[in-house]
Design an enzyme around this catalytic site. Structure first.
Site, PDB file in Angstrom:
ATOM      1  N   ASN A  39       0.839  -1.217   0.000  1.00 37.58           N
ATOM      2  CA  ASN A  39       0.000   0.000   0.000  1.00 37.58           C
ATOM      3  C   ASN A  39       0.868   1.260   0.000  1.00 37.58           C
ATOM      4  O   ASN A  39       0.526   2.252   0.646  1.00 37.58           O
ATOM      5  CB  ASN A  39      -0.946  -0.001   1.208  1.00 37.58           C
ATOM      6  CG  ASN A  39      -2.076   1.001   1.033  1.00 37.58           C
ATOM      7  OD1 ASN A  39      -2.587   1.185  -0.066  1.00 37.58           O
ATOM      8  ND2 ASN A  39      -2.440   1.684   2.101  1.00 37.58           N
ATOM      9  N   SER A 129      -5.136   2.104  17.463  1.00 35.92           N
ATOM     10  CA  SER A 129      -6.094   3.060  16.891  1.00 35.92           C
ATOM     11  C   SER A 129      -7.184   3.380  17.898  1.00 35.92           C
ATOM     12  O   SER A 129      -7.561   2.532  18.716  1.00 35.92           O
ATOM     13  CB  SER A 129      -6.712   2.413  15.652  1.00 35.92           C
ATOM     14  OG  SER A 129      -7.825   3.141  15.210  1.00 35.92           O
ATOM     15  N   TYR A 154     -11.128  -5.054  10.855  1.00 35.27           N
ATOM     16  CA  TYR A 154      -9.949  -4.202  11.017  1.00 35.27           C
ATOM     17  C   TYR A 154      -9.803  -3.786  12.487  1.00 35.27           C
ATOM     18  O   TYR A 154      -8.734  -3.943  13.089  1.00 35.27           O
ATOM     19  CB  TYR A 154     -10.030  -2.950  10.130  1.00 35.27           C
ATOM     20  CG  TYR A 154      -8.985  -1.922  10.524  1.00 35.27           C
ATOM     21  CD1 TYR A 154      -7.642  -2.114  10.190  1.00 35.27           C
ATOM     22  CD2 TYR A 154      -9.320  -0.803  11.291  1.00 35.27           C
ATOM     23  CE1 TYR A 154      -6.666  -1.210  10.595  1.00 35.27           C
ATOM     24  CE2 TYR A 154      -8.355   0.106  11.698  1.00 35.27           C
ATOM     25  CZ  TYR A 154      -7.033  -0.100  11.347  1.00 35.27           C
ATOM     26  OH  TYR A 154      -6.071   0.780  11.757  1.00 35.27           O
ATOM     27  N   LYS A 158      -6.817  -4.719  15.650  1.00 32.06           N
ATOM     28  CA  LYS A 158      -6.070  -3.833  16.568  1.00 32.06           C
ATOM     29  C   LYS A 158      -6.270  -4.292  18.011  1.00 32.06           C
ATOM     30  O   LYS A 158      -5.342  -4.293  18.815  1.00 32.06           O
ATOM     31  CB  LYS A 158      -6.506  -2.378  16.381  1.00 32.06           C
ATOM     32  CG  LYS A 158      -6.108  -1.790  15.031  1.00 32.06           C
ATOM     33  CD  LYS A 158      -4.588  -1.698  14.876  1.00 32.06           C
ATOM     34  CE  LYS A 158      -4.153  -1.359  13.466  1.00 32.06           C
ATOM     35  NZ  LYS A 158      -2.724  -1.516  13.207  1.00 32.06           N
ATOM     36  N   GLY A 302     -21.717   2.402  10.351  1.00 30.98           N
ATOM     37  CA  GLY A 302     -20.567   2.099  11.206  1.00 30.98           C
ATOM     38  C   GLY A 302     -19.823   3.314  11.735  1.00 30.98           C
ATOM     39  O   GLY A 302     -18.891   3.156  12.527  1.00 30.98           O
TER      40      GLY A 302
HETATM   41  P1  NAD Z   1      -0.274   2.836   5.075  1.00 32.94           P
HETATM   42  O1  NAD Z   1      -1.056   1.804   4.339  1.00 32.94           O
HETATM   43  O2  NAD Z   1       0.037   4.106   4.380  1.00 32.94           O
HETATM   44  O3  NAD Z   1       1.096   2.212   5.575  1.00 32.94           O
HETATM   45  C1  NAD Z   1       1.245   0.857   5.919  1.00 32.94           C
HETATM   46  C2  NAD Z   1       2.511   0.372   5.253  1.00 32.94           C
HETATM   47  O4  NAD Z   1       2.702  -0.982   5.605  1.00 32.94           O
HETATM   48  C3  NAD Z   1       2.442   0.435   3.722  1.00 32.94           C
HETATM   49  O5  NAD Z   1       3.642   1.002   3.230  1.00 32.94           O
HETATM   50  C4  NAD Z   1       2.312  -1.035   3.313  1.00 32.94           C
HETATM   51  O6  NAD Z   1       2.917  -1.276   2.066  1.00 32.94           O
HETATM   52  C5  NAD Z   1       3.025  -1.725   4.453  1.00 32.94           C
HETATM   53  N1  NAD Z   1       2.594  -3.103   4.700  1.00 32.94           N
HETATM   54  C6  NAD Z   1       1.343  -3.578   4.884  1.00 32.94           C
HETATM   55  N2  NAD Z   1       1.384  -4.897   5.129  1.00 32.94           N
HETATM   56  C7  NAD Z   1       2.693  -5.268   5.110  1.00 32.94           C
HETATM   57  C8  NAD Z   1       3.384  -6.483   5.319  1.00 32.94           C
HETATM   58  N3  NAD Z   1       2.752  -7.629   5.561  1.00 32.94           N
HETATM   59  N4  NAD Z   1       4.732  -6.481   5.242  1.00 32.94           N
HETATM   60  C9  NAD Z   1       5.414  -5.338   4.987  1.00 32.94           C
HETATM   61  N5  NAD Z   1       4.814  -4.162   4.788  1.00 32.94           N
HETATM   62  C10 NAD Z   1       3.463  -4.112   4.851  1.00 32.94           C
HETATM   63  O7  NAD Z   1      -1.044   3.105   6.448  1.00 32.94           O
HETATM   64  P2  NAD Z   1      -0.796   4.237   7.532  1.00 32.94           P
HETATM   65  O8  NAD Z   1      -1.947   5.174   7.466  1.00 32.94           O
HETATM   66  O9  NAD Z   1       0.568   4.761   7.440  1.00 32.94           O
HETATM   67  O10 NAD Z   1      -0.998   3.374   8.844  1.00 32.94           O
HETATM   68  C11 NAD Z   1       0.106   2.836   9.550  1.00 32.94           C
HETATM   69  C12 NAD Z   1      -0.407   2.057  10.748  1.00 32.94           C
HETATM   70  O11 NAD Z   1      -1.184   2.913  11.567  1.00 32.94           O
HETATM   71  C13 NAD Z   1      -1.298   0.871  10.415  1.00 32.94           C
HETATM   72  O12 NAD Z   1      -1.020  -0.163  11.336  1.00 32.94           O
HETATM   73  C14 NAD Z   1      -2.691   1.408  10.635  1.00 32.94           C
HETATM   74  O13 NAD Z   1      -3.605   0.398  10.949  1.00 32.94           O
HETATM   75  C15 NAD Z   1      -2.458   2.330  11.811  1.00 32.94           C
HETATM   76  N6  NAD Z   1      -3.442   3.405  11.937  1.00 32.94           N
HETATM   77  C16 NAD Z   1      -3.684   4.229  10.872  1.00 32.94           C
HETATM   78  C17 NAD Z   1      -4.615   5.247  10.989  1.00 32.94           C
HETATM   79  C18 NAD Z   1      -4.953   6.138   9.821  1.00 32.94           C
HETATM   80  O14 NAD Z   1      -6.004   6.759   9.827  1.00 32.94           O
HETATM   81  N7  NAD Z   1      -4.086   6.271   8.822  1.00 32.94           N
HETATM   82  C19 NAD Z   1      -5.299   5.428  12.203  1.00 32.94           C
HETATM   83  C20 NAD Z   1      -5.017   4.573  13.263  1.00 32.94           C
HETATM   84  C21 NAD Z   1      -4.079   3.565  13.123  1.00 32.94           C
HETATM   85  C1  WQD Z   2     -13.707  11.025   9.178  1.00 29.20           C
HETATM   86  C2  WQD Z   2     -15.074  11.678   9.177  1.00 29.20           C
HETATM   87  C3  WQD Z   2     -16.820  10.397   8.122  1.00 29.20           C
HETATM   88  C4  WQD Z   2     -15.253  10.626   4.058  1.00 29.20           C
HETATM   89  C5  WQD Z   2     -11.120   5.726  10.101  1.00 29.20           C
HETATM   90  C6  WQD Z   2     -11.111   4.362  10.720  1.00 29.20           C
HETATM   91  C7  WQD Z   2     -10.385   4.390  12.018  1.00 29.20           C
HETATM   92  C8  WQD Z   2      -9.008   5.027  11.863  1.00 29.20           C
HETATM   93  C9  WQD Z   2      -9.066   6.320  11.135  1.00 29.20           C
HETATM   94  C10 WQD Z   2      -7.351   3.360  11.497  1.00 29.20           C
HETATM   95  C11 WQD Z   2     -16.201  10.689   9.481  1.00 29.20           C
HETATM   96  C12 WQD Z   2     -16.565  11.688   7.388  1.00 29.20           C
HETATM   97  C13 WQD Z   2     -15.405  10.783   5.429  1.00 29.20           C
HETATM   98  C14 WQD Z   2     -16.195  11.243   3.192  1.00 29.20           C
HETATM   99  C15 WQD Z   2     -17.319  12.160   5.104  1.00 29.20           C
HETATM  100  N1  WQD Z   2      -8.146   4.218  11.067  1.00 29.20           N
HETATM  101  N2  WQD Z   2     -16.430  11.529   5.933  1.00 29.20           N
HETATM  102  N3  WQD Z   2     -17.196  12.004   3.748  1.00 29.20           N
HETATM  103  O1  WQD Z   2     -13.995   7.017   9.991  1.00 29.20           O
HETATM  104  O2  WQD Z   2     -12.982   8.582  11.695  1.00 29.20           O
HETATM  105  O3  WQD Z   2     -11.751   6.607  10.996  1.00 29.20           O
HETATM  106  O4  WQD Z   2      -9.783   6.177   9.916  1.00 29.20           O
HETATM  107  O5  WQD Z   2      -7.259   2.876  12.577  1.00 29.20           O
HETATM  108  O6  WQD Z   2     -10.292   3.086  12.444  1.00 29.20           O
HETATM  109  O7  WQD Z   2     -12.445   3.974  10.941  1.00 29.20           O
HETATM  110  O8  WQD Z   2     -12.003   8.461   9.406  1.00 29.20           O
HETATM  111  O9  WQD Z   2     -11.401   9.847   7.501  1.00 29.20           O
HETATM  112  O10 WQD Z   2     -12.947   7.892   7.121  1.00 29.20           O
HETATM  113  O11 WQD Z   2     -13.776   9.868   8.355  1.00 29.20           O
HETATM  114  O12 WQD Z   2     -18.250  12.854   5.551  1.00 29.20           O
HETATM  115  O13 WQD Z   2     -16.130  11.120   1.965  1.00 29.20           O
HETATM  116  O14 WQD Z   2     -15.335  12.174   7.859  1.00 29.20           O
HETATM  117  O15 WQD Z   2     -18.193  10.118   8.185  1.00 29.20           O
HETATM  118  O16 WQD Z   2     -17.105  11.349  10.292  1.00 29.20           O
HETATM  119  P1  WQD Z   2     -12.823   7.657  10.552  1.00 29.20           P
HETATM  120  P2  WQD Z   2     -12.476   8.982   8.007  1.00 29.20           P
END
Ligand code: NAD
Ligand code: WQD
Length: 346
Positions: A39, A129, A154, A158, A302
């Protein structure tokens, strides 16, 4: 060059990971990336290199591949600690393809813990998260707020990963110390506009959808509901600048290195403030000077109506404090989107 030590960063080519690699480097650590680019794109590494003026080592390895991970640890020699970002993160996709999520997110942590144990690497920061809180009964949420049954595979991965770390700590037989950081909503990009979020296909998250709409990739943004019991009816989230979030990983590693951490610790990493979807849109319009084409639509299944962090624990125990606001985050997200367009037109 003498560094504070080597930190393996799984998922270091991804959105948050790439920003953390920059902050680790700037704090004097030697980050080494492990990423299979499922990704992310190699261009993220070029961005990191342009910011740091250094070549960061990267192993193209799948973290669920135990033997390949062993080879990375063998090749790298002394490793001070690990930050484990690698995971899949699309909530909707996880509902349709749960096994893909359990395999990657849980499987990679288990493999990593096994190899860390074999190579006597004892310090781990894990990407958790705020999704673990589900729909909270009380706001803001503290680390003592009960973890609710996850409403997606998902989210469940976590929770399971947090449980695995807690079980390992309770076992009494493991030297591993782990800090799970519960991120709220990361947004924005590096101020250099050289790294940022690179969603594949249609973005799931709000901010990339906003910037792609403003730049003309998407026709319009749909606001998913304005009939919630929130101040303006739209959902409220705690949006944290990705650079601030990246810095939280440095202070978490510092704490582990200084041997101050319990065997398992959890921290909320947010700003402590809630902003509604409509506030995000209007702030984006102000800082970018762009008029956003958006419509009010139905609720998205959700969605949590409202969540934001109590960050007292991270402030007191990690010394963590955000420095950047929503305006800076949205401006940097816009600058990043513009830079992506400029690069693609070259
Ligand atoms: P991202 O997808 O941009 O980064 C994840 C990276 O991990 C990517 O570069 C992907 O190629 C790599 N990857 C996935 N599976 C792999 C594997 N099996 N081996 C090696 N590499 C692998 O996501 P992000 O937004 O940077 O998120 C990073 C972490 O933070 C994740 O664990 C995600 O669940 C967590 N997180 C993200 C958010 C968010 O909103 N972005 C919120 C809360 C938690
Ligand atoms: C933010 C707000 C939507 C898109 C998700 C995961 C959570 C965490 C972070 C990893 C919400 C609204 C969004 C759109 C909208 N990830 N929205 N129109 O849902 O808070 O969290 O990412 O752990 O687990 O669930 O983030 O950016 O999707 O949405 O109105 O086209 O924006 O309803 O209120 P969310 P989001």
């Amino acid at each position: 060059m003498e560094t504070k030590g080597k930190i393996v960063v799984t998922g270091g080519a991804g959105y948050i990971g790439s920003h953390a690699v920059v902050e680790l480097f700037e704090a004097g650590y030697e980050p080494v990336i492990v990423d299979n680019f499922v990704n992310s794109q190699e261009s993220a590494l070029a961005g990191v290199q342009a910011i740091t003026n250094a070549t960061i080592k990267c192993h193209s390895v799948d973290c669920t591949d135990l033997e390949a991970l062993r080879q990375v640890f063998q090749a790298e020699g002394t490793i001070l600690g690990v930050i484990h970002f690698a995971a899949y993160k699309a909530v909707g996709e996880s509902v349709k393809e749960p096994l893909k999520y359990y395999h990657n997110n849980v499987g990679s942590l288990v493999a990593l813990l096994q190899v860390m144990t074999e190579f006597k690497v004892t310090k781990l920061v894990f990407s958790s998260s705020c999704t673990v809180y589900g729909v909270p009964d009380q706001l803001p949420v503290t680390e003592a707020t009960p973890v609710k049954k996850a409403n997606s595979p998902y989210g469940n991965t976590k929770q399971i990963c947090e449980d695995i770390l807690a079980d390992l700590a309770r076992s009494g037989g493991s030297p591993i110390h782990a800090i799970a950081l519960r991120y709220f909503n990361p947004v924005g990009a590096h101020p250099s506009a050289k790294i940022g979020e690179l969603p594949l296909g249609i973005p799931n998250n709000l901010v990339p959808f906003i910037t792609q709409t403003a730049i003309g990739i998407r026709e319009k943004l749909t606001v998913f509901g304005t009939d919630y019991s929130t101040p303006d009816g739209s959902n409220v989230r705690d949006y944290i600048h990705v650079v601030d979030l990246a810095k939280a990983h440095v202070v978490a590693i510092d704490r582990l290195v200084q041997n101050k951490a319990e065997q398992i610790e959890f921290f909320n990493i947010g700003t402590g403030r809630g902003n509604s979807v409509l506030e995000v849109i209007h702030t984006f319009e102000e800082v970018s000077g762009q008029k956003l084409n958006y419509v009010i639509g139905p609720r998205r299944g959700g969605d949590v109506p409202q969540i934001y962090a109590d960050v007292t624990k991270a402030t007191q125990e990690l010394g963590f404090k955000t420095e950047l606001g929503l305006e800076e985050a949205l401006k940097s997200a816009w600058d990043w989107e513009v830079s992506l367009k400029n690069t693609s037109e070259k």
